[in-house]
Design a protein around this motif. Sequence first.
Motif, PDB file in Angstrom:
ATOM      1  N   ALA A   1       0.836  -1.204   0.000  1.00 54.87           N
ATOM      2  CA  ALA A   1       0.000   0.000   0.000  1.00 54.87           C
ATOM      3  C   ALA A   1       0.870   1.252   0.000  1.00 54.87           C
ATOM      4  N   GLY A   2       1.899   1.267   0.818  1.00 51.65           N
ATOM      5  CA  GLY A   2       2.794   2.424   0.866  1.00 51.65           C
ATOM      6  C   GLY A   2       3.533   2.626  -0.430  1.00 51.65           C
TER       7      GLY A   2
ATOM      8  N   ASP B   1      12.992  -6.405  -1.094  1.00 52.98           N
ATOM      9  CA  ASP B   1      13.240  -5.271  -1.976  1.00 52.98           C
ATOM     10  C   ASP B   1      12.142  -4.206  -1.938  1.00 52.98           C
ATOM     11  N   LYS B   2      11.077  -4.437  -1.205  1.00 49.59           N
ATOM     12  CA  LYS B   2       9.986  -3.465  -1.102  1.00 49.59           C
ATOM     13  C   LYS B   2      10.292  -2.357  -0.103  1.00 49.59           C
ATOM     14  N   PHE B   3      11.262  -2.587   0.788  1.00 50.15           N
ATOM     15  CA  PHE B   3      11.592  -1.614   1.824  1.00 50.15           C
ATOM     16  C   PHE B   3      12.801  -0.787   1.410  1.00 50.15           C
TER      17      PHE B   3
ATOM     18  N   TYR C   1       4.860   6.367  -1.078  1.00 50.44           N
ATOM     19  CA  TYR C   1       5.525   6.652   0.190  1.00 50.44           C
ATOM     20  C   TYR C   1       6.856   5.913   0.287  1.00 50.44           C
ATOM     21  N   HIS C   2       7.773   6.484   1.039  1.00 49.18           N
ATOM     22  CA  HIS C   2       9.012   5.789   1.413  1.00 49.18           C
ATOM     23  C   HIS C   2       8.599   4.747   2.444  1.00 49.18           C
ATOM     24  N   VAL C   3       8.881   3.492   2.203  1.00 49.22           N
ATOM     25  CA  VAL C   3       8.471   2.426   3.120  1.00 49.22           C
ATOM     26  C   VAL C   3       9.714   1.806   3.745  1.00 49.22           C
ATOM     27  N   GLY C   4       9.762   1.845   5.070  1.00 50.38           N
ATOM     28  CA  GLY C   4      10.886   1.275   5.796  1.00 50.38           C
ATOM     29  C   GLY C   4      10.421   0.201   6.760  1.00 50.38           C
TER      30      GLY C   4
ATOM     31  N   GLU D   1       7.240  13.044  11.016  1.00 51.44           N
ATOM     32  CA  GLU D   1       6.835  12.894   9.620  1.00 51.44           C
ATOM     33  C   GLU D   1       6.522  11.436   9.266  1.00 51.44           C
ATOM     34  N   CYS D   2       6.671  10.540  10.241  1.00 52.44           N
ATOM     35  CA  CYS D   2       6.561   9.103   9.968  1.00 52.44           C
ATOM     36  C   CYS D   2       5.345   8.481  10.644  1.00 52.44           C
TER      37      CYS D   2
END
Length: 93
Positions: free
Chosen positions: A10-11, A40-42, A16-19, A74-75
């Motif tokens: 979803a992010g 690899d999604k993060f 969005y930057h996803v961590g 911001e997170c």
Amino acid sequence: MDGSESTSLAGDAAGYHVGLATSSRRVAAERNLKTVGLFDKFETVIFGENTVHGKPDPEIYLLACERAGFAPEECAVPGTCAAPSGYAVCKTA
């Protein structure tokens, strides 16, 4: 689909930057994430050995924010923060 996968997808789809901040050791976490196709999604990944203090200390979240280049305010932190004890940690960070 578990929470990590749905949050990451979803992010990613929303731009969005996803961590990921996990208290798991890198070897185990990386293996598991690669097995399900999520590693690899993060864009930012923090593992348990990257911090001195484990959860519930907010250090892991603060480090993830720093490495991602964002201020904590911001997170968003889905998952762990759903539990009352997790919410307190995330609010502290």
